[in-house]
Write an enzyme that holds these catalytic residues in place. Sequence first.
Site, PDB file in Angstrom:
ATOM      1  N   ASP A  61      67.552  26.471  23.439  1.00  0.00           N
ATOM      2  CA  ASP A  61      68.332  24.752  23.667  1.00  0.00           C
ATOM      3  C   ASP A  61      66.959  23.547  24.078  1.00  0.00           C
ATOM      4  O   ASP A  61      66.146  23.635  24.349  1.00  0.00           O
ATOM      5  CB  ASP A  61      69.564  24.374  23.808  1.00  0.00           C
ATOM      6  N   SER A  62      67.724  22.338  22.942  1.00  0.00           N
ATOM      7  CA  SER A  62      66.155  21.114  23.475  1.00  0.00           C
ATOM      8  C   SER A  62      66.805  20.833  25.042  1.00  0.00           C
ATOM      9  O   SER A  62      65.565  20.081  25.395  1.00  0.00           O
ATOM     10  CB  SER A  62      66.838  20.298  22.789  1.00  0.00           C
TER      11      SER A  62
ATOM     12  N   TYR B 175      65.697  17.104  19.220  1.00  0.00           N
ATOM     13  CA  TYR B 175      64.709  17.572  18.530  1.00  0.00           C
ATOM     14  C   TYR B 175      66.253  16.230  17.444  1.00  0.00           C
ATOM     15  O   TYR B 175      65.888  16.622  16.500  1.00  0.00           O
ATOM     16  CB  TYR B 175      65.783  18.860  18.661  1.00  0.00           C
ATOM     17  N   GLY B 176      67.698  15.727  17.681  1.00  0.00           N
ATOM     18  CA  GLY B 176      67.648  15.254  16.245  1.00  0.00           C
ATOM     19  C   GLY B 176      67.136  14.083  15.957  1.00  0.00           C
ATOM     20  O   GLY B 176      67.728  13.974  14.733  1.00  0.00           O
TER      21      GLY B 176
ATOM     22  N   CYS C 207      71.625  25.484  19.623  1.00  0.00           N
ATOM     23  CA  CYS C 207      71.142  24.024  19.510  1.00  0.00           C
ATOM     24  C   CYS C 207      71.428  24.032  17.544  1.00  0.00           C
ATOM     25  O   CYS C 207      71.198  24.649  17.007  1.00  0.00           O
ATOM     26  CB  CYS C 207      69.528  23.199  19.522  1.00  0.00           C
ATOM     27  N   ASN C 208      72.370  23.421  17.279  1.00  0.00           N
ATOM     28  CA  ASN C 208      72.981  22.912  16.298  1.00  0.00           C
ATOM     29  C   ASN C 208      72.198  22.093  14.884  1.00  0.00           C
ATOM     30  O   ASN C 208      71.435  22.660  13.885  1.00  0.00           O
ATOM     31  CB  ASN C 208      74.340  22.013  15.949  1.00  0.00           C
ATOM     32  N   THR C 209      71.607  21.899  15.674  1.00  0.00           N
ATOM     33  CA  THR C 209      70.408  20.574  15.546  1.00  0.00           C
ATOM     34  C   THR C 209      68.643  21.358  15.384  1.00  0.00           C
ATOM     35  O   THR C 209      68.383  21.792  13.711  1.00  0.00           O
ATOM     36  CB  THR C 209      69.621  19.602  15.961  1.00  0.00           C
TER      37      THR C 209
ATOM     38  N   GLU D  95      72.429  15.359  29.213  1.00  0.00           N
ATOM     39  CA  GLU D  95      70.554  15.021  29.730  1.00  0.00           C
ATOM     40  C   GLU D  95      71.061  15.033  31.409  1.00  0.00           C
ATOM     41  O   GLU D  95      70.351  15.201  32.035  1.00  0.00           O
ATOM     42  CB  GLU D  95      69.680  14.993  28.628  1.00  0.00           C
TER      43      GLU D  95
ATOM     44  N   CYS E 202      77.826  19.911  17.954  1.00  0.00           N
ATOM     45  CA  CYS E 202      76.311  20.061  18.682  1.00  0.00           C
ATOM     46  C   CYS E 202      76.663  20.271  19.651  1.00  0.00           C
ATOM     47  O   CYS E 202      77.880  19.946  20.519  1.00  0.00           O
ATOM     48  CB  CYS E 202      75.427  18.540  19.269  1.00  0.00           C
TER      49      CYS E 202
ATOM     50  N   HIS F 290      76.310  19.741  22.961  1.00  0.00           N
ATOM     51  CA  HIS F 290      75.452  19.000  23.953  1.00  0.00           C
ATOM     52  C   HIS F 290      77.157  18.912  24.670  1.00  0.00           C
ATOM     53  O   HIS F 290      78.030  18.238  25.472  1.00  0.00           O
ATOM     54  CB  HIS F 290      75.474  17.535  24.198  1.00  0.00           C
TER      55      HIS F 290
END
Length: 270
Positions: free
Chosen positions: A12-13, A44-45, A75-77, A154, A186, A188
């Site tokens: 993931d980011s 990343y978005g 991570c969806n993005t 985050e 997402c 997160h």
Amino acid sequence: SSMNNRSIAVIDSGVGGLSVWKEIVSLLPHESIVYLADSANIPYGTKSADTIQQLSSRLVNFLLSQEVKLVVIACNTMTVNALDFLRKMFPMLPIVGTVPVVKTAATVSQSKRIGILSTITTAQSQYQQDLIHAFAPECEVINEGTDELVSFVERGELQGESLTQILEKVLTPFKQAGVDTLALGCTHYPFLRDEIKKIVGKDVHILDSGTAVARQTERILRNNSILSERHEPTYTFYTTSDAATFERIAKQIIGHRMSGLIRHAEHITL
């Protein structure tokens, strides 16, 4: 065989993918997992597809050096921008992506009014449009993106006045449309589930992709006959930014029951 006892990788980011990691740990308690957070490049978005492909292929190359047997893009993005690219680039490696559970949302919804909340890139992607056409043709779909929530997770800021203000603004279109089901697109966002529920109300189903991704991971391991034969899993954590920060936030957001599994994180430069 030695292949079976290799680790699964989850990338993931940042810490968002831990919402998927947690479901994999619960479903597959014998599997060792390497978690890799590209925190140096978050978010990343807001990046171009090309940049996301470059960054994610670097992550997968590092994981190959760690001899992982499967990669989960938590991570969806990253999934909507780079999954097909990565599968072409690493044809021998099973790769599982994370897509919003549009199909489940469409099935669960009584009113056939569903919402998807993701990042702006994901919301605007052709990938997401295709999912909606394929799995929710009979639904009214409110597809909204925001880039204001990832940073709260985050920082480990899962409640508080500033978060509530942003959530109220972000969730307004879903409330106005009267959706009865909201898919979190997402990784997160599941960490904000309690606060989201307070705003949309307890009658709205809130769905995330974690369990679906864990089940797909299990399916692929089984089909390839590479389920672990060991019963003492190891959990390893790498981050491209500060290791102590990652560890502290990860323990904080994962919840008391699992925080003991998050031990020493290591900084790597890619």
